[in-house]
Structure formats: C-alpha cells, structure tokens
Design a protein around this motif. Structure first.
Motif, PDB file in Angstrom:
ATOM      1  N   THR A   1       3.479  42.005  13.142  1.00  0.00           N
ATOM      2  CA  THR A   1       2.986  43.200  12.955  1.00  0.00           C
ATOM      3  C   THR A   1       3.550  43.838  14.708  1.00  0.00           C
ATOM      4  O   THR A   1       3.904  44.139  15.506  1.00  0.00           O
ATOM      5  N   ASN A   2       4.159  42.400  15.456  1.00  0.00           N
ATOM      6  CA  ASN A   2       5.166  42.997  16.343  1.00  0.00           C
ATOM      7  C   ASN A   2       6.219  43.397  16.380  1.00  0.00           C
ATOM      8  O   ASN A   2       6.791  43.524  17.497  1.00  0.00           O
ATOM      9  N   SER A   3       6.679  43.707  15.287  1.00  0.00           N
ATOM     10  CA  SER A   3       8.215  43.066  14.793  1.00  0.00           C
ATOM     11  C   SER A   3       8.412  44.905  15.191  1.00  0.00           C
ATOM     12  O   SER A   3       7.322  46.187  13.956  1.00  0.00           O
ATOM     13  N   PRO A   4       9.223  45.753  15.815  1.00  0.00           N
ATOM     14  CA  PRO A   4       9.744  47.457  15.791  1.00  0.00           C
ATOM     15  C   PRO A   4       9.938  48.103  14.463  1.00  0.00           C
ATOM     16  O   PRO A   4       9.813  48.888  13.942  1.00  0.00           O
ATOM     17  N   LYS A   5      10.224  47.045  13.674  1.00  0.00           N
ATOM     18  CA  LYS A   5      11.057  47.423  12.389  1.00  0.00           C
ATOM     19  C   LYS A   5       9.527  47.982  11.095  1.00  0.00           C
ATOM     20  O   LYS A   5       9.394  48.074  10.524  1.00  0.00           O
ATOM     21  N   ALA A   6       8.158  47.233  11.345  1.00  0.00           N
ATOM     22  CA  ALA A   6       6.978  47.457  10.307  1.00  0.00           C
ATOM     23  C   ALA A   6       6.285  47.843  10.844  1.00  0.00           C
ATOM     24  O   ALA A   6       5.695  48.298  11.904  1.00  0.00           O
ATOM     25  N   THR A   7       5.493  48.371   9.999  1.00  0.00           N
ATOM     26  CA  THR A   7       4.050  49.570  10.372  1.00  0.00           C
ATOM     27  C   THR A   7       3.462  48.867   8.759  1.00  0.00           C
ATOM     28  O   THR A   7       3.256  48.433   7.698  1.00  0.00           O
ATOM     29  N   VAL A   8       2.510  47.933   9.059  1.00  0.00           N
ATOM     30  CA  VAL A   8       1.472  47.831   8.827  1.00  0.00           C
ATOM     31  C   VAL A   8       0.164  48.154   7.878  1.00  0.00           C
ATOM     32  O   VAL A   8      -0.574  48.716   9.910  1.00  0.00           O
TER      33      VAL A   8
END
Length: 224
Positions: free
Chosen positions: A42-49
């Motif tokens: 959730t904190n990764s700038p590469k991921a959208t949950v």
C-alpha cells in the motif's frame, strides 16, 4: 508496463506483487484484491490497491481505474479440496477468470496503443486436463477445472479478431513457499516443485516478453 495482479493475499499472488514492484520494466501494479494488503504494498508508489468484492463482475468505474494496463497476472484459485465444494471451485476458476478476460478484452485492449498486445498469464497447475470426459484417477476435479479454465481462456483469445489479447497458462507441479523448511523442500523434490519466487519471476517474464507456447509446463517455468 502497467499490470493487473489478482490473488494478492495468496502465496503466488503476493509473490507476483513483490516481483512486479521490484521489476524496473513494470511501471505500475494494480493490485486487485478482496482484502487489505500489507503496508509494503500500500505504501509503494508503484502500486494501486483496489479492493473488489465480486470477481465475476467488472463495472465501468472499476475498468476506468485499470485504464492503461497492458497485462494481467491471474493467481486466484487453488486445488479443488481447498474450496467448500467442487461447484465453488469451478465458479472461482472458470467463471471469475473468464469474466475478467472478457472484460479486459472488451474494455482495456481497445485503449492500448496501436501494435500493443494485452497478455493474460494464468497460474494453472500440472496435468490440467482439457477433456472433461477423460477418466482421471487422482486430483480429478482439480485437473478438470484447471483444464476447463485454460481452454476457456484460449477460446476467448482465439475469438479476438484483432489478435491483441494473448493468453498464457503456467503449470507449476507444486509450489514451495519462500520459507519452506528442509523437510518440505525434500518432499517437494518428489514432484519437482518450484519455489514461489521462481514461479513469480517466470510469470512476470512471460508477461513482459510473451512465450513460444501458450501452455508452459513446470520444467519450462524452472528455466525462465
């Protein structure tokens, strides 16, 4: 490349998310999930949950959030005995997977730049059987359901006149978690099990590069 990953809380799906985030060739991950994911995701700038309850339906607002995706790593499923009954296992594998494939073909593929292809990589299983009438003497329900899912996905791809929707089916014979102990690793040798991170890397590579065959057996996955 922007990619969709499902089954993100499971053994294979969670490894796929990690590999996608770590891979510089993947610019963004849409993690499609029923349940919250760890902060590392959730904190990764590469991921959208994206929390989604019904994997048999893909409403316009959901597809709008997935815009720009060029591929999907599908890891929802398991062995038939892991489900309450065979019909539930078939619904999760066949209905959910094909519903997603049809939605992505109909709504995401037309948005891709000219010449781009959408790759759908399905985590199947060894000895998956397309012939639903063939007598099977072990793991019959699992093998038939996996085979029915594979066949349906390939039929969807074959029906695409633009040939811009490609399907690949990875067939691991057994999957070892990253923290598998010595005893489990030794037992895994009996059926040539593949480590989950190795499987995830192989599926990501297939997503990025494609593969010479639609069906990728365990021995080939271990080489990727």
């Amino acid at each position: 490349m922007k990619v969709i990953v499902t089954g993100c809380n499971g053994l294979v799906g969670s490894a796929l998310v990690r590999q996608c985030i770590a891979n510089p060739a993947i610019s963004h991950v849409f993690a499609l999930t029923r349940k919250p994911l760890p902060e590392a995701v959730t904190n990764s700038p590469k991921a959208t949950v994206i929390e989604h309850d019904d994997f048999s339906a893909y409403p316009p607002e959901l597809l709008a959030r997935l815009a720009g995706a060029e591929g999907c790593l599908w890891a929802i499923g398991g062995r038939a005995p892991q489900f309450p009954d065979v019909e539930t296992a078939r619904k999760v594998h066949v209905e959910y997977t094909q519903a997603a494939a049809k939605a992505f073909l109909g709504h995401l593929v037309p948005q891709l730049p000219e010449g781009k292809q959408f790759r759908f990589v399905f985590c199947s299983g060894a000895l998956a059987e397309w012939d639903q009438q063939k007598p099977l003497y072990f793991m019959a329900d699992t093998r038939r359901i996996k085979g029915e899912t594979e066949r349906g996905l390939c039929e969807i791809a074959d029906g695409d006149a633009t040939k811009r929707f490609a399907v690949y089916c990875a067939r691991p014979s057994g999957i070892l978690p990253a923290d598998a102990g010595v005893a489990r690793k030794l037992s895994g040798r009996l059926f040539n099990a593949i480590g989950v991170d190795q499987l995830a890397k192989a599926m990501v590579r297939i997503l990025l590069e494609g593969y010479k065959e639609r069906i990728i057996e365990n021995s080939e996955l271990q080489k990727l």
